[in-house]
Scaffold this motif. Sequence first.
Motif, PDB file in Angstrom:
ATOM      1  N   GLU A 118       0.817  -1.213   0.000  1.00 18.29           N
ATOM      2  CA  GLU A 118       0.000   0.000   0.000  1.00 18.29           C
ATOM      3  C   GLU A 118       0.855   1.270   0.000  1.00 18.29           C
ATOM      4  O   GLU A 118       0.610   2.196   0.762  1.00 18.29           O
ATOM      5  CB  GLU A 118      -0.939  -0.009   1.211  1.00 18.29           C
ATOM      6  N   GLY A 119       1.881   1.275  -0.847  1.00 13.76           N
ATOM      7  CA  GLY A 119       2.705   2.469  -1.001  1.00 13.76           C
ATOM      8  C   GLY A 119       3.847   2.590   0.003  1.00 13.76           C
ATOM      9  O   GLY A 119       4.739   3.417  -0.151  1.00 13.76           O
ATOM     10  N   GLN A 120       3.820   1.755   1.032  1.00 18.44           N
ATOM     11  CA  GLN A 120       4.886   1.809   2.046  1.00 18.44           C
ATOM     12  C   GLN A 120       5.979   0.814   1.678  1.00 18.44           C
ATOM     13  O   GLN A 120       5.691  -0.353   1.396  1.00 18.44           O
ATOM     14  CB  GLN A 120       4.268   1.459   3.401  1.00 18.44           C
ATOM     15  N   ILE A 121       7.235   1.263   1.694  1.00 14.33           N
ATOM     16  CA  ILE A 121       8.324   0.390   1.277  1.00 14.33           C
ATOM     17  C   ILE A 121       8.976  -0.314   2.466  1.00 14.33           C
ATOM     18  O   ILE A 121       9.279   0.303   3.481  1.00 14.33           O
ATOM     19  CB  ILE A 121       9.372   1.206   0.482  1.00 14.33           C
ATOM     20  N   PHE A 122       9.161  -1.608   2.336  1.00 13.94           N
ATOM     21  CA  PHE A 122       9.868  -2.387   3.349  1.00 13.94           C
ATOM     22  C   PHE A 122      11.155  -2.930   2.748  1.00 13.94           C
ATOM     23  O   PHE A 122      11.144  -3.471   1.644  1.00 13.94           O
ATOM     24  CB  PHE A 122       9.002  -3.549   3.841  1.00 13.94           C
ATOM     25  N   GLU A 123      12.253  -2.788   3.499  1.00 15.99           N
ATOM     26  CA  GLU A 123      13.553  -3.230   2.997  1.00 15.99           C
ATOM     27  C   GLU A 123      14.039  -4.442   3.773  1.00 15.99           C
ATOM     28  O   GLU A 123      13.593  -4.685   4.887  1.00 15.99           O
ATOM     29  CB  GLU A 123      14.567  -2.082   3.154  1.00 15.99           C
ATOM     30  N   ARG A 124      14.977  -5.162   3.181  1.00 11.96           N
ATOM     31  CA  ARG A 124      15.581  -6.353   3.816  1.00 11.96           C
ATOM     32  C   ARG A 124      14.528  -7.296   4.390  1.00 11.96           C
ATOM     33  O   ARG A 124      14.612  -7.736   5.537  1.00 11.96           O
ATOM     34  CB  ARG A 124      16.545  -5.939   4.921  1.00 11.96           C
ATOM     35  N   VAL A 125      13.514  -7.590   3.586  1.00  6.28           N
ATOM     36  CA  VAL A 125      12.418  -8.420   4.061  1.00  6.28           C
ATOM     37  C   VAL A 125      12.821  -9.889   4.050  1.00  6.28           C
ATOM     38  O   VAL A 125      13.389 -10.389   3.079  1.00  6.28           O
ATOM     39  CB  VAL A 125      11.170  -8.215   3.174  1.00  6.28           C
ATOM     40  N   LYS A 126      12.548 -10.553   5.153  1.00  6.01           N
ATOM     41  CA  LYS A 126      12.816 -11.991   5.234  1.00  6.01           C
ATOM     42  C   LYS A 126      11.467 -12.723   5.274  1.00  6.01           C
ATOM     43  O   LYS A 126      10.472 -12.153   5.723  1.00  6.01           O
ATOM     44  CB  LYS A 126      13.584 -12.303   6.517  1.00  6.01           C
ATOM     45  N   PRO A 127      11.455 -13.984   4.828  1.00  8.81           N
ATOM     46  CA  PRO A 127      10.182 -14.712   4.820  1.00  8.81           C
ATOM     47  C   PRO A 127       9.465 -14.644   6.172  1.00  8.81           C
ATOM     48  O   PRO A 127       8.256 -14.472   6.232  1.00  8.81           O
ATOM     49  CB  PRO A 127      10.592 -16.139   4.480  1.00  8.81           C
ATOM     50  N   GLU A 128      10.252 -14.725   7.254  1.00  8.07           N
ATOM     51  CA  GLU A 128       9.595 -14.755   8.558  1.00  8.07           C
ATOM     52  C   GLU A 128       9.021 -13.391   8.978  1.00  8.07           C
ATOM     53  O   GLU A 128       8.320 -13.284   9.969  1.00  8.07           O
ATOM     54  CB  GLU A 128      10.533 -15.322   9.638  1.00  8.07           C
ATOM     55  N   MET A 129       9.348 -12.331   8.203  1.00  6.79           N
ATOM     56  CA  MET A 129       8.791 -11.008   8.529  1.00  6.79           C
ATOM     57  C   MET A 129       7.450 -10.768   7.842  1.00  6.79           C
ATOM     58  O   MET A 129       6.713  -9.842   8.177  1.00  6.79           O
ATOM     59  CB  MET A 129       9.763  -9.912   8.082  1.00  6.79           C
ATOM     60  N   VAL A 130       7.168 -11.620   6.862  1.00  9.22           N
ATOM     61  CA  VAL A 130       6.005 -11.374   6.001  1.00  9.22           C
ATOM     62  C   VAL A 130       4.705 -11.280   6.800  1.00  9.22           C
ATOM     63  O   VAL A 130       3.903 -10.362   6.608  1.00  9.22           O
ATOM     64  CB  VAL A 130       5.917 -12.476   4.915  1.00  9.22           C
TER      65      VAL A 130
END
Lengths: 408, 146
Positions: free
Chosen positions: B126-138
């Motif tokens: 929704e327009g917000q950027i997430f960096e260094r995403v790991k599967p467990e953060m999803v």
Amino acid sequence: MQILTKNWNKIDPLRIDSYIKTGGYESLRKAIREMTPEKIIEEVKKSGLRGRGGAGFPTGDKWDLAAKTPAKEKYFICNLDESEPGVYKDRTIAEKNPHQIIEGLLIGATAIGAKKAFIYINGYYRKQNEILEIALEQARGKEFIGRSMLGSAIDIEVDIFQGAGAYICGEETALINSVEGNRGEPRLKPPYPPVAGLFGKPTIVNNAETLANVPFIIKRGAKTYSQIGVSGSPGTKLFVLEGAVKKQGIFEAPLGTTAQELIYNSLYGGGMASGKDFLFAQIGGASGRLVTAGKLDQPLAYGAGEYNLGCGSIFVADKSTDLKNLLFSWADFFHRESCGKCVPCREGTYRLWEIAKRIKKNEILKRDKENIEDILWTLSNTTFCPLGNFAAIAWSDAMKMFGKEIFG
Amino acid sequence: MSLQKILVQIEPKPENLLRALKAAQKENKYIGEKECEKIADYFSLPLARIYSFASFFNEIRTKKETKKNIRICSGGPCLSKDSAKVARQIEMLLGLEAGNDAHPKYKLEYISCLGLCDRGPVVEVEGQIFERVKPEMVDDIIQSYL
Ligand SMILES: Cc1cc2nc3c(=O)[nH]c(=O)nc-3n(C[C@H](O)[C@H](O)[C@H](O)COP(=O)(O)O)c2cc1C
Ligand code: SF4
Ligand code: FES
């Protein structure tokens, strides 16, 4: 030798005084007070500086053409659109030392006689956009921008133009169209922008990294600059290392450095990441060629060797890389970013993308392999602008190298 | 703010057209026919030109978005940082397929490199950027947004 990264992390990008303390804006002062526009262009020509946007066109020659084309209005545009996958060098200059770009831009605009300049920035670079806004405001406050710059009769206004997600708008004529409020489709060349560009007026479009070299050239002289790097490609270059290397990131190295050194030398990538075996390096973003281990030792310079250095990114794939995902990644990018103006690219990138989806899902059809060859030939030979050719480069190399593996 | 109020702050010159569209979209979430008409009037340009311009850019929406939007970078560097695993995790969590628009509530799309490769994998919700995403953060990311 550091020209571009020298003051990174030393100066505060939000405070113009910290740039000035390192000698910043002295080159602009010199260009305006001690040099004629002809002399500035002469110096840039002699330096041998070549465009860092990918094509390596001699910067001074381009400026000369715009300067000599008679017109009431001229424009100067800094290309900070940077949307090639795996490339973030211009973003980082804007983040770490925005004034170096602005100073180069102002010197260029002075040299060709442009009163209006734009920084065309990738729409996703929101933070860098803010940094540049602040930098421009502070430069106006110091009379480096605007009416009677540094007490002279020169008057240059600089505006930021934010893109909205379109890779093709990095191509200079598409970029110009989009600034004019038209679809960002490339124009037929000639006329070239230095003769007829923005609103039909002489226009220079230069990559942000190209411009960041200019203050050094003016301050230290063409001769000093031309002795860095290799003959025909002087100066240093920002290289982006990504993928299976120990140290990822941006490294400044003289032009002529080999990919071998960049990947393995401890000054740069420091070798393969632990447990990873080299498969190939893709040089120059998603549109770059795939280079095998035996060919890494060619100097990365303009117009030399078997492969182009493009915008200077090196993506290292290792033996555990999922090639099917990578093929999809390239096809997905070019299919989305094809501007749709010409049929071979619009349809070719779409069909390639469909095939890539099937490859990824292990649902390859018998006719796909033949079709791939047709599509790649068409993209390489019949499209209106280079984007179509770009879309075929990595795929063609991958088919040669791994076709059997993928299709059995 | 009304569209008119947004527009009067922008000089009606062609080089400001994209700026106007972006400002309008910030307020309205998309640029529909009505918005195009107003912008065309304000810039004294044909409606067709505004629509053709607006529909050109990935980041300008010409239709109302009814679904929650999640996008994941498909670039090579993000791939080498395991973006495929992240994509699979999102697909599993929401029960959909990237690029397939069949789900009634959510949409997962691939997006071109955002130039944040050194901070990948990059996911936009929704327009917000997430960096260094790991599967467990999803799980957390999706839950807090959707
Ligand atoms: C498809 C395509 C995309 C391009 N993208 C960029 C870009 O993002 N940034 C850039 O500086 N040049 C880009 N270029 C090259 C520009 O057209 C132009 O040559 C360059 O900005 C000139 O600047 P330079 O002489 O300083 O390199 C692209 C070219 C093509 C064909
Ligand atoms: S080659 Fe692709 S990007 Fe270039 S004009 Fe044709 S459709 Fe547009
Ligand atoms: S490859 Fe994902 S941000 Fe660049």
